[in-house]
Design an enzyme around this catalytic site. Structure first.
Site, short mmCIF file in Angstrom:
data_model
loop_
_atom_site.label_atom_id
_atom_site.label_comp_id
_atom_site.label_asym_id
_atom_site.label_seq_id
_atom_site.Cartn_x
_atom_site.Cartn_y
_atom_site.Cartn_z
N ASP A 58 -5.85 51.65 47.01
CA ASP A 58 -5.55 51.67 48.38
C ASP A 58 -5.06 50.37 48.91
OD1 ASP A 58 -6.24 52.34 51.41
OD2 ASP A 58 -7.94 53.62 50.23
N ASP A 65 -20.08 51.07 41.56
CA ASP A 65 -18.99 49.93 40.90
C ASP A 65 -18.38 50.66 40.09
OD1 ASP A 65 -21.02 49.96 38.77
OD2 ASP A 65 -22.17 48.99 39.87
N ASP A 67 -23.75 53.60 40.69
CA ASP A 67 -24.22 52.15 40.46
C ASP A 67 -24.69 51.96 39.13
OD1 ASP A 67 -25.33 49.51 40.83
OD2 ASP A 67 -27.19 50.27 41.92
N GLU A 86 -1.42 56.64 55.03
CA GLU A 86 -2.23 57.39 56.04
C GLU A 86 -1.83 57.25 57.28
OE1 GLU A 86 -6.52 56.39 58.09
OE2 GLU A 86 -5.19 54.78 57.64
N ASP A 128 -2.91 52.30 53.77
CA ASP A 128 -3.91 52.33 54.90
C ASP A 128 -3.12 52.07 56.01
OD1 ASP A 128 -6.75 52.52 55.61
OD2 ASP A 128 -6.26 50.25 56.50
N ASP A 144 -28.14 47.19 41.68
CA ASP A 144 -27.86 46.55 43.11
C ASP A 144 -27.85 47.37 44.35
OD1 ASP A 144 -25.47 47.12 42.86
OD2 ASP A 144 -24.49 45.27 43.06
N HIS A 168 -13.20 59.56 53.38
CA HIS A 168 -14.34 58.74 53.96
C HIS A 168 -14.20 58.32 55.24
CE1 HIS A 168 -10.57 56.51 53.51
NE2 HIS A 168 -11.06 55.50 54.25
N ASP A 169 -13.38 58.95 55.89
CA ASP A 169 -13.37 58.67 57.32
C ASP A 169 -13.86 59.86 58.05
OD1 ASP A 169 -12.18 56.16 57.35
OD2 ASP A 169 -10.23 56.84 57.32
N ASN A 222 -25.47 48.88 37.77
CA ASN A 222 -26.46 47.54 37.65
C ASN A 222 -27.72 47.55 38.38
OD1 ASN A 222 -24.99 46.96 39.81
ND2 ASN A 222 -24.28 44.75 39.08
C1 GLC Z 1 -8.02 53.60 57.64
C2 GLC Z 1 -8.90 53.67 56.67
C3 GLC Z 1 -10.45 53.31 57.46
C4 GLC Z 1 -10.47 51.88 57.79
C5 GLC Z 1 -9.34 51.54 58.86
C6 GLC Z 1 -9.09 50.23 58.75
O1 GLC Z 1 -8.33 54.37 58.85
O2 GLC Z 1 -9.11 54.97 56.18
O3 GLC Z 1 -11.67 53.48 56.54
O4 GLC Z 1 -11.57 51.71 58.55
O5 GLC Z 1 -8.08 52.28 58.33
O6 GLC Z 1 -8.56 49.54 57.58
CA CA Z 2 -23.78 48.13 41.46
#
Ligand code: GLC
Ligand code: CA
Length: 560
Positions: A105, A36, A28, A261, A207, A32, A336-337, A30
């Protein structure tokens, strides 16, 4: 030595290590509390120091953030919280200056309900944007069941009062599914993609791209899917037609990489996406590994028996074999999932955290395929394991909690499972230092920082030659210096071993043997040939005496 290697065409993206950054949690700039683009710019030298080739950023486009950017309201603008287009241009230039490519993405199975298209579409049944989405009119009765991943009732149909019809949302009700049947919508997507390629980005991760073609007209789920909506969603009748058109219209015109994905991809169907002769996408990633150990996938409940190592090995093997002659694979252990790699597949206790994180890093970087490495795993960051539902920020956890609660289900079991599997485990802020909030922000972080940051942080690991971080760097260098690890063929050994993953990587005259102990006990590998005279090249302990210490990984050169 082996003929099929000759048919594999060299490509920059096949040789790449992709470093995935979840921008919200990286740095981050700034105060918040939200990571970013300027935060990423500040850390470009760090990224470069890792030795990675490509950075993949989770969505950075305008979004009301119902699902942290996976609900896009403007595909050509940067999310306010992340910065401006000028910041983006600077970031891209900074990466390119350092020889790093940038992949974004693309979220086009659905948009945000706040996107202009959807705001128009729901005005009236004859609005010109109506056909950008999927509708079911009230007078046709109740629509057939469609499962939604993020809906509090698990229902993918949401009734719209104004136009007296339901719209489809496979994810949250703020993520209406786009209608790829409509050629105008497809053209919009191609224009968006061109816009970003013309800016100079190097590719897209796509995605849930496997879900774009819907089985119209909506019918009851065919019996052969046995309740498996993911599989059904991934086998829409026009999927490959659309991907081929996409390739023809845009993708083929640029030197970029694409990775799907791929929920619902199997070893039987994946070549339909990535066989180069079909001209669709370059790569896809599957869910067979991340799905291991579940008792109920849809509700994210974990089995008390954990995951099965023999299955784990078999899955990697069969997915590697599919790409022996055509296509190209992907290798990852977290994103991230999913939760943190070391918590899910290694052992994050103080005793074994570092050594097992290094072992997993050795594993990833000795496999055949493009490597996707999730930010923070290079420090051996761990799951945060929230006790309290109020600490979660992820719509998936929050809404499943509501769903299970309304069904009178076992919430304690759910919360325990979430400690293992919840997506927020992998989304906690990056641990830069032992200063307040791990040096991530001077404000209040949007998601709690893992309290273990005084012990686990980048600054401390920079100073320690033997840290997980420095091991990652050395391992990347080792992969680059040993091309056999990139294009070499893989052979697997000792499939019955409950402790050791053993395989060789070989090409013209060279063979490396990789032995990985996935347990906290001493183990031996039975590969069926003698490797005692092999040369020790690399590993996470100083030496190798023939027995594998807890979580030991070794790379040996074999002379035949
Ligand atoms: C994909 C992404 C996930 C998102 C989902 C809906 O699985 O990796 O993070 O929540 O699609 O877009
Ligand atoms: Ca920020």
């Amino acid at each position: 030595m082996n003929n099929n290697q000759k048919s594999i065409e060299r490509k920059w993206w096949k040789e790449a290590v992709v470093y995935q950054i979840y921008p919200r949690s990286f740095k981050d700039s700034n105060g918040d509390g939200i990571g970013d683009l300027r935060g990423i710019i500040e850390k470009l030298d760090y990224i470069e120091s890792l030795g990675v080739d490509v950075v993949w950023l989770n969505p950075i486009f305008s979004s009301p953030n119902d699902d942290n950017g996976y609900d896009v309201s403007d595909y050509r603008a940067i999310m306010d919280e992340f910065g401006t287009m000028a910041d983006f241009d600077e970031l891209l230039a900074g990466m390119h200056q350092r020889g790093i490519k940038l992949v974004l993405d693309l979220v086009v199975n659905h948009s945000s309900d706040e996107h202009f298209w959807f705001r128009e579409a729901k005005k009236s049944r004859d609005n010109p944007y109506r056909d950008y989405y999927h509708w079911w009119n009230e007078e046709d009765g109740k629509p057939p069941k469609r499962w939604s991943f993020f809906d509090v009732n698990g229902d993918a149909w949401k009734f719209d009062e104004t136009t007296k019809s339901y719209y489809l949302h496979i994810f949250s009700e703020k993520q209406p599914d786009l209608n790829w049947e409509n050629p105008k919508l497809r053209q919009e997507v191609y224009d968006i993609v061109k816009f970003w390629f013309d800016k100079g980005i190097d590719g897209f991760r796509m995605d849930v791209i496997t879900f774009i073609s819907k089985d119209l007209p909506f019918r009851e789920l065919p019996e052969k899917y046995q309740g498996n909506f993911v599989q059904y969603y991934a086998e829409g009748p026009h999927l490959h037609e659309y991907l081929q058109e996409f390739n023809r219209e845009v993708l083929s015109k640029y030197d970029i990489m694409t990775v799907a994905e791929g929920p619902g991809t199997t070893t039987e169907n994946v070549l339909d996406f990535v066989d180069e002769d079909r001209r669709e996408l370059n790569m896809s990633y599957h869910f067979d590994i991340s799905n291991l150990g579940h008792k109920d996938l849809a509700k994210k409940l974990m089995s008390p028996d954990g995951w099965n190592f023999l299955e784990f090995k078999e899955i990697f093997k069969k997915w590697d074999e599919v790409f022996a002659e055509k296509g190209w694979g992907t290798v990852y252990l977290g994103n991230h999932d999913f939760p943190r790699m070391v918590s899910r597949w290694g052992n994050d206790s103080p005793e074994f955290r570092e050594i097992s994180a290094k072992m997993l890093t050795t594993f990833l970087l000795t496999m055949r395929g493009t490597i996707y490495y999730y930010f923070g795993d290079e420090l051996g960051m761990t799951n945060i394991r929230f006790d309290n539902i109020a600490d979660y920020r992820d719509i998936m956890t929050i809404n499943l909690h509501k769903l299970i609660s309304s069904e009178g289900g076992d919430l304690d079991e759910f919360m325990e499972s979430q400690k293992l599997i919840a997506r927020d485990n992998g989304r906690t802020p990056f641990q830069w230092s032992d200063s307040e909030n791990a040096g991530f922000t001077s404000g209040t972080p949007w998601l709690k920082v893992n309290p273990n940051y005084p012990e686990i942080n980048a600054e401390a690991q920079e100073k320690d030659e033997n840290s997980v971080l420095n091991y990652f760097r050395k391992m990347i260098r080792f992969r680059k210096e040993n091309e056999v690890l990139i294009y070499g063929k893989t052979e697997y050994f000792d499939p019955e071993s409950e402790s050791v993953f053993a395989y060789t990587r070989g090409s013209e005259g060279r063979k490396l043997l990789i032995l990985l102990n996935f347990t906290d006990q001493i183990a031996t590998a039975n590969v069926g040939f003698d490797y005692q005279s092999a040369k020790y090249l690399f590993g996470n302990y100083e030496s190798f005496d023939g027995n594998l210490k807890p979580f030991q990984s070794v790379i040996l050169e074999i002379y035949e």
